[in-house]
Design a protein around this motif. Structure first.
Motif, PDB file in Angstrom:
ATOM      1  N   LYS A 194     -17.010 -12.020 -34.055  1.00 12.75           N
ATOM      2  CA  LYS A 194     -17.578 -10.963 -34.896  1.00 12.75           C
ATOM      3  C   LYS A 194     -19.103 -11.085 -34.931  1.00 12.75           C
ATOM      4  N   TYR A 195     -19.580 -12.313 -35.096  1.00 14.56           N
ATOM      5  CA  TYR A 195     -21.029 -12.521 -35.124  1.00 14.56           C
ATOM      6  C   TYR A 195     -21.667 -12.140 -33.787  1.00 14.56           C
ATOM      7  N   GLN A 238     -22.508 -12.193 -42.237  1.00 13.24           N
ATOM      8  CA  GLN A 238     -21.739 -12.677 -41.085  1.00 13.24           C
ATOM      9  C   GLN A 238     -22.383 -13.925 -40.489  1.00 13.24           C
ATOM     10  N   TYR A 253     -14.651 -15.465 -36.417  1.00  8.81           N
ATOM     11  CA  TYR A 253     -15.976 -15.346 -37.034  1.00  8.81           C
ATOM     12  C   TYR A 253     -17.074 -15.367 -35.971  1.00  8.81           C
TER      13      TYR A 253
END
Length: 194
Positions: free
Chosen positions: A115-116, A56, A112
């Motif tokens: 999520k990270y 990730q 992204y």
């Protein structure tokens, strides 16, 4: 010379000056398609030995570099206070030349990044991007990490190509060059066009 305001010898001296090119003008520019191939590479079986967090992290860094055009040092120094997720923006502070600028967070990057950030380890470091043990990512470590991923994915390219790719990508989408100049943090219009 025609108006007799400068001497012709000055022009001859200027012609003799050899300018150094820091970057080969024929270096390839990463396209969005290339970046997607690099991201896909991080999902392949041969890459899956890396733990989930590291995958990730790699993906968000690659997309962050491409969609924002930040320098590696700016990415390394980005802190949580600089993120304004409510406005889909972040601030680059004390960049090259001591300047600061605001940059938007692209809608394709945002999932992204979210999520990270949900996975980001607790740390005393306030930097956005951290190793899985909570230590900050240095410029050197970032360069080595991303260069290895790109090379493993079949791209022998430098990290600066993400910046060039961002400018080309948005210019092809008709984003005005002065706007791209501000995003890239270039003081000269000609640098953005190069």
């Amino acid at each position: 010379v025609k108006k007799k305001k400068i001497d012709e010898s000055v022009l001859k001296e200027i012609d003799e000056i050899k300018l150094k090119r820091i970057q080969d003008p024929k270096q390839p520019v990463l396209s969005l398609k290339d970046v997607k191939r690099i991201i896909e590479h991080t999902e392949r079986k041969s890459y899956r030995q890396l733990e989930y967090y590291n995958r990730q992290l790699d993906q968000v860094i690659i997309l962050f570099l491409f969609y924002t055009g930040v320098r590696v040092s700016e990415l390394s120094n980005l802190t949580l206070e600089c993120l304004d997720l409510d406005k889909d923006r972040f601030k680059v502070v004390n960049s090259k030349g001591g300047k600061s600028r605001d940059i938007g967070i692209n809608q394709d990057l945002r999932p992204y990044l979210d999520k990270y950030l949900d996975l980001r380890p607790k740390s005393q470091s306030n930097n956005v991007f951290l190793l899985s043990d909570g230590r900050s990512l240095t410029v050197d470590r970032l360069e080595k990490r991303i260069s290895k991923i790109c090379k493993d994915a079949g791209f022998n390219t430098g990290l600066h190509q993400f910046r060039r790719g961002m400018i080309t990508h948005y210019a092809n989408k008709s984003v005005p060059i002065p706007h791209l100049q501000r995003i890239a943090g270039h003081s000269s219009f000609s640098t953005t066009l190069a």
